[in-house]
Design an enzyme around this catalytic site. Sequence first.
Site, PDB file in Angstrom:
ATOM      1  N   HIS A   1      42.794  43.455  48.924  1.00  0.00           N
ATOM      2  CA  HIS A   1      43.587  42.208  47.926  1.00  0.00           C
ATOM      3  C   HIS A   1      42.665  41.139  47.682  1.00  0.00           C
ATOM      4  O   HIS A   1      41.757  41.190  49.632  1.00  0.00           O
ATOM      5  CB  HIS A   1      44.856  41.726  49.308  1.00  0.00           C
ATOM      6  CG  HIS A   1      45.850  43.338  49.081  1.00  0.00           C
ATOM      7  ND1 HIS A   1      47.118  42.789  48.764  1.00  0.00           N
ATOM      8  CD2 HIS A   1      45.981  44.464  48.704  1.00  0.00           C
ATOM      9  CE1 HIS A   1      47.607  43.864  48.577  1.00  0.00           C
ATOM     10  NE2 HIS A   1      47.107  44.843  48.885  1.00  0.00           N
TER      11      HIS A   1
ATOM     12  N   GLU B   1      43.816  37.402  48.286  1.00  0.00           N
ATOM     13  CA  GLU B   1      43.515  37.024  49.717  1.00  0.00           C
ATOM     14  C   GLU B   1      43.052  37.471  50.794  1.00  0.00           C
ATOM     15  O   GLU B   1      42.416  36.797  51.658  1.00  0.00           O
ATOM     16  CB  GLU B   1      45.312  37.042  50.296  1.00  0.00           C
ATOM     17  CG  GLU B   1      45.997  36.840  49.106  1.00  0.00           C
ATOM     18  CD  GLU B   1      47.130  37.813  48.205  1.00  0.00           C
ATOM     19  OE1 GLU B   1      46.239  38.484  48.089  1.00  0.00           O
ATOM     20  OE2 GLU B   1      48.003  37.828  48.394  1.00  0.00           O
TER      21      GLU B   1
ATOM     22  N   CYS C   1      52.268  39.446  49.252  1.00  0.00           N
ATOM     23  CA  CYS C   1      52.419  40.467  50.038  1.00  0.00           C
ATOM     24  C   CYS C   1      53.205  40.587  51.290  1.00  0.00           C
ATOM     25  O   CYS C   1      52.695  39.532  52.128  1.00  0.00           O
ATOM     26  CB  CYS C   1      52.172  42.002  49.810  1.00  0.00           C
ATOM     27  SG  CYS C   1      50.453  42.112  50.436  1.00  0.00           S
TER      28      CYS C   1
ATOM     29  N   CYS D   1      49.467  40.339  53.083  1.00  0.00           N
ATOM     30  CA  CYS D   1      48.668  39.097  53.233  1.00  0.00           C
ATOM     31  C   CYS D   1      49.412  37.869  53.828  1.00  0.00           C
ATOM     32  O   CYS D   1      48.600  37.098  54.287  1.00  0.00           O
ATOM     33  CB  CYS D   1      48.957  38.559  51.759  1.00  0.00           C
ATOM     34  SG  CYS D   1      47.042  40.205  51.007  1.00  0.00           S
TER      35      CYS D   1
END
Length: 169
Positions: A54, A56, A84, A87
């Site tokens: 992801h 992040e 999410c 993260c």
Amino acid sequence: MYEQDRYWMTQALEEAKKAGDLKEVPIGAVIVQDDQKISSAYNLRETTQNAVTHAELLAIEKACEKVGSWRLEGATLYVTLEPCPMCSGAILLSRVERVVYGAMDPKAGCAGSLMNLLEDDRFNHRCEVVKGVLEEECGGILSTFFKQLRAEKKKRRALRQTVDQGSTR
């Protein structure tokens, strides 16, 4: 602070566009410390076929390398979509001070939508959370991406049906 937040969010949007160009979900992240960008990244989950790539997490990894520490104290993470659970956990563990995000994620958001892990006082670290910076732009890039994806799937389905009908004649 708001104008500064808008500026850095435009940088995160540029990262999101890079993801979209690769047919990745267009989410971008930028980490800033002492008014300097220390890292940026975008989603690479489809490219890498790795669930943890992801924006992040990639930005946190690069930032830790740059500062030479797992602690990102005093840092602000700008991300185009609400983080999410995975993260959010990484954000807390890396000691990011502030999280600024654009669009809310009602299906997986853990910075105010489904829950708010980042400001939960049961953890030993909490982040300041700023929501909705350039929300329309951040949400729009995602909406456009998924609309195009659905249109492409519909087109492929129609083509398959045409081919299947042709082979039965």
